[in-house]
Enzyme design. Structure first.
Site, mmCIF file in Angstrom:
data_model
loop_
_atom_site.group_PDB
_atom_site.id
_atom_site.type_symbol
_atom_site.label_atom_id
_atom_site.label_comp_id
_atom_site.label_asym_id
_atom_site.label_seq_id
_atom_site.Cartn_x
_atom_site.Cartn_y
_atom_site.Cartn_z
ATOM 1 N N ASP A 62 30.364 47.474 34.042
ATOM 2 C CA ASP A 62 30.817 46.346 33.218
ATOM 3 C C ASP A 62 30.076 46.273 31.876
ATOM 4 O O ASP A 62 30.511 45.559 30.967
ATOM 5 C CB ASP A 62 30.636 45.017 33.966
ATOM 6 C CG ASP A 62 31.681 44.840 35.053
ATOM 7 O OD1 ASP A 62 32.635 45.622 35.093
ATOM 8 O OD2 ASP A 62 31.535 43.906 35.868
ATOM 9 N N LYS A 114 30.694 34.932 36.994
ATOM 10 C CA LYS A 114 32.093 35.077 37.428
ATOM 11 C C LYS A 114 32.167 35.816 38.760
ATOM 12 O O LYS A 114 32.842 35.390 39.682
ATOM 13 C CB LYS A 114 32.867 35.847 36.348
ATOM 14 C CG LYS A 114 34.119 36.541 36.796
ATOM 15 C CD LYS A 114 34.804 37.156 35.609
ATOM 16 C CE LYS A 114 35.505 38.458 35.731
ATOM 17 N NZ LYS A 114 35.376 39.330 36.819
ATOM 18 N N ASN A 115 31.445 36.945 38.851
ATOM 19 C CA ASN A 115 31.576 37.774 40.045
ATOM 20 C C ASN A 115 30.872 37.192 41.263
ATOM 21 O O ASN A 115 31.047 37.684 42.378
ATOM 22 C CB ASN A 115 31.074 39.200 39.766
ATOM 23 C CG ASN A 115 32.003 39.946 38.811
ATOM 24 O OD1 ASN A 115 33.060 39.431 38.453
ATOM 25 N ND2 ASN A 115 31.601 41.134 38.418
ATOM 26 N N LEU A 150 40.337 50.787 50.752
ATOM 27 C CA LEU A 150 39.104 50.540 51.518
ATOM 28 C C LEU A 150 39.144 49.164 52.183
ATOM 29 O O LEU A 150 38.675 48.990 53.318
ATOM 30 C CB LEU A 150 37.873 50.642 50.605
ATOM 31 C CG LEU A 150 37.678 52.000 49.922
ATOM 32 C CD1 LEU A 150 36.554 51.942 48.896
ATOM 33 C CD2 LEU A 150 37.377 53.074 50.969
ATOM 34 N N CYS A 158 42.096 43.693 35.278
ATOM 35 C CA CYS A 158 41.896 44.434 34.038
ATOM 36 C C CYS A 158 42.435 45.860 34.134
ATOM 37 O O CYS A 158 42.426 46.464 35.206
ATOM 38 C CB CYS A 158 40.401 44.507 33.734
ATOM 39 S SG CYS A 158 39.820 43.086 32.838
ATOM 40 N N ARG A 160 43.050 51.172 40.601
ATOM 41 C CA ARG A 160 42.318 50.178 41.387
ATOM 42 C C ARG A 160 42.999 49.997 42.743
ATOM 43 O O ARG A 160 43.581 48.960 43.041
ATOM 44 C CB ARG A 160 42.228 48.864 40.615
ATOM 45 C CG ARG A 160 41.456 49.024 39.313
ATOM 46 C CD ARG A 160 41.108 47.731 38.677
ATOM 47 N NE ARG A 160 39.885 47.171 39.222
ATOM 48 C CZ ARG A 160 39.305 46.081 38.739
ATOM 49 N NH1 ARG A 160 39.831 45.432 37.738
ATOM 50 N NH2 ARG A 160 38.189 45.623 39.259
ATOM 51 N N PRO A 161 42.897 51.029 43.587
ATOM 52 C CA PRO A 161 43.524 50.922 44.901
ATOM 53 C C PRO A 161 42.777 49.925 45.785
ATOM 54 O O PRO A 161 41.658 49.516 45.455
ATOM 55 C CB PRO A 161 43.397 52.336 45.483
ATOM 56 C CG PRO A 161 42.280 52.964 44.739
ATOM 57 C CD PRO A 161 42.164 52.282 43.422
ATOM 58 N N ILE A 162 43.407 49.530 46.896
ATOM 59 C CA ILE A 162 42.699 48.624 47.820
ATOM 60 C C ILE A 162 42.662 49.219 49.228
ATOM 61 O O ILE A 162 42.566 48.521 50.217
ATOM 62 C CB ILE A 162 43.308 47.197 47.827
ATOM 63 C CG1 ILE A 162 44.812 47.234 48.083
ATOM 64 C CG2 ILE A 162 43.029 46.471 46.545
ATOM 65 C CD1 ILE A 162 45.378 45.828 48.339
ATOM 66 N N ARG A 211 42.727 40.484 39.865
ATOM 67 C CA ARG A 211 42.477 41.388 40.976
ATOM 68 C C ARG A 211 41.665 40.732 42.098
ATOM 69 O O ARG A 211 41.846 41.040 43.275
ATOM 70 C CB ARG A 211 41.739 42.613 40.449
ATOM 71 C CG ARG A 211 41.093 43.380 41.542
ATOM 72 C CD ARG A 211 41.009 44.816 41.296
ATOM 73 N NE ARG A 211 40.371 45.427 42.445
ATOM 74 C CZ ARG A 211 40.940 46.339 43.183
ATOM 75 N NH1 ARG A 211 42.135 46.762 42.908
ATOM 76 N NH2 ARG A 211 40.298 46.856 44.210
ATOM 77 N N ARG A 255 38.621 35.640 30.123
ATOM 78 C CA ARG A 255 38.621 35.765 31.590
ATOM 79 C C ARG A 255 37.197 35.759 32.140
ATOM 80 O O ARG A 255 36.984 35.426 33.310
ATOM 81 C CB ARG A 255 39.299 37.075 32.005
ATOM 82 C CG ARG A 255 40.782 37.079 31.739
ATOM 83 C CD ARG A 255 41.417 38.276 32.371
ATOM 84 N NE ARG A 255 40.991 38.360 33.769
ATOM 85 C CZ ARG A 255 41.161 39.412 34.537
ATOM 86 N NH1 ARG A 255 41.743 40.478 34.064
ATOM 87 N NH2 ARG A 255 40.750 39.406 35.788
#
Ligand code: UD1
Length: 416
Positions: free
Chosen positions: A305, A22-23, A125, A116, A121-123, A92, A397
């Site tokens: 994970d 998936k990733n 960066l 999830c 979970r900031p963005i 995300r 997912r």
């Protein structure tokens, strides 16, 4: 199918083929936006997140053809830079469309990405790095937009080796004018797969030591055919299942050398592991020993994970273990449900103390996120009686069909 029904307290015996990653698939699908023409991606996992990504790409003008695990993406005629809220808030990974869309058409607009529930979970960066490369980013409350009249290569040093931010910068840099030197970037295998795909399309990306990449932008890209590698987290989940429930399993296609931290932990817990060219064999028939202290971290450290799946094995081990979570601050959410099954785990700040040697009891439990959901299914395999894991859609997912796979490993598991 809304739930997973598990009849527990039986060891696993069998073999399963590990699905595509998936990733790896999601960022590579995003990267196909940079390529004019039809890219062919093979071995894409049939999971909800890949389905959402297909829908997002279609909504902005990509032509997608899907036959089973093969997805063809033609981003030749992009028409839109506004990502549909319906899917962006559910996944995300849609944030990783920022880099390629800025690179390809100079603008992107999206609602704040979801995903999830595993903590903040900031963005920031992503925004900081893309701004440095010449994008003007605007946070309009519920929407985020960015424009650029030409990204430029520069030195980008990430404050933390975020996987998603690394992928966004790589994709932006491939389209940027000049050379980007990306420092303190993530080193997860999926970063390597993304670079492999882009290189196969004609990009120039060179690894200059650990956590450092040099990307020469604006090379002429052409379509390619690429096979998505096997999913190390799915392989790791089934390894944890076998550790926890006991038995013997052959994980066909399990990636080699990508799960070192977990495999070392499994050996400490008394498992036998054997590697052949294209499979990993695990046997755990004797006493399950405590692995002592485990701490998650950026690759090659123990993957966050697999933290929840390993907690279940720790709860079965003789003796106390501890798990320190250093990547996501909200990733012990599953503990409450595991404790209802009798795991007896205590969480203080970012560390879980697992007393071990617990007989779990089958219960009606509820998944609240992807990997925690998989951990509850593993707990069901070890528990006395029947366990029902609700909210199966979280598990879907990331796992093509966890029931199919566990049945191949001999478990008594049903969809419901
Ligand atoms: C990716 C993986 C996910 C995995 C995670 C960590 C995909 C699709 N998902 O997620 O399965 O659990 O890596 O290995 O590949 N952070 C910030 N600011 C940012 C970005 C991140 O503070 O702008 C923080 C996050 O809140 C988190 C940590 O950095 O605490 C790691 O996040 P990151 O590496 O970005 O994870 P993802 O790319 O979201």
């Amino acid at each position: 199918m809304k739930s997973v029904y598990i009849r527990g307290n039986a060891s696993l015996y069998g073999e399963v083929t590990i699905q595509g990653s998936k990733n790896a698939a999601l960022p590579i699908m995003a990267a196909a936006l940079l390529v004019p023409g039809m890219c062919v991606l093979r071995n894409c996992p049939c999971i909800t997140d890949v389905e959402y990504m297909c829908r997002i790409l279609t909504s902005i003008g990509c032509r997608i053809e899907r036959r089973g695990r093969e997805i063809r993406i033609d981003a030749g005629a992009l028409t839109d830079s506004r990502l549909p809220e319906k899917y962006v808030t559910r996944m995300r990974s849609s944030v990783m469309l920022m880099g390629p869309l800025l690179g390809r058409i100079g603008e992107v607009s999206l609602s704040h990405p979801g995903g999830c529930v595993i903590g903040d979970r900031p963005i920031d960066l992503h925004i900081k790095a893309l701004s440095r490369m010449g994008a003007a980013c605007r946070d309009e409350g519920d929407r985020l937009s960015a424009v650029s009249c030409g990204l430029r290569g520069t030195l980008v040093r990430l404050d933390y080796p975020s996987v998603g931010a690394t992928e966004n910068v790589i994709m932006a840099a491939v389209a940027a004018d000049g050379v980007t030197c990306l420092e303190n970037c993530a080193q997860e295998p999926e970063i390597g797969w993304l670079c492999d795909f882009l290189t196969a399309c004609g990009a120039s990306i060179t690894k200059k030591g650990p956590g450092r990449l040099l990307i020469c932008g604006q090379k002429k890209l052409h379509p390619c055919a690429y096979t998505i590698p096997a999913d190390r987290i799915v392989a790791g989940t089934y390894l944890c299942a076998c550790l926890a429930a006991g038995g013997e399993a052959l994980l066909r296609g399990a990636p080699e050398g990508e799960n070192e931290a977990l495999e070392q932990t499994a050996l400490r817990m008394g498992a036998g592991l054997k590697r052949s060219k294209d499979a990993l064999w695990i046997k755990r028939t004797g006493t399950l020993l405590t692995p002592g202290r485990v701490e998650t971290g950026s690759y090659p450290a123990f993957p966050t994970d697999l933290q929840s799946p390993l907690l279940v094995a720790m709860a079965q081990a003789e003796g106390e273990s501890s798990m320190k979570e250093t990547v996501f601050n909200g990733r012990f959410g599953v503990v409450e449900e595991l404790n209802r099954m009798g795991a007896g785990i205590e969480v203080k700040k970012n560390t879980a103390r697992v007393p071990g040697a617990r007989r779990l009891k089958g219960k009606h439990v509820r998944a609240a996120e992807l990997r925690g959901g998989a951990a509850l299914v593993i707990a069901g395999l070890c528990a006395d009686g029947e366990t029902i894991v609700e909210n199966r859609f979280y598990v879907d997912r990331g796992y093509e069909d966890i029931c199919r796979d566990l049945r191949l490993l001999g478990a008594c598991v049903q969809d419901g």
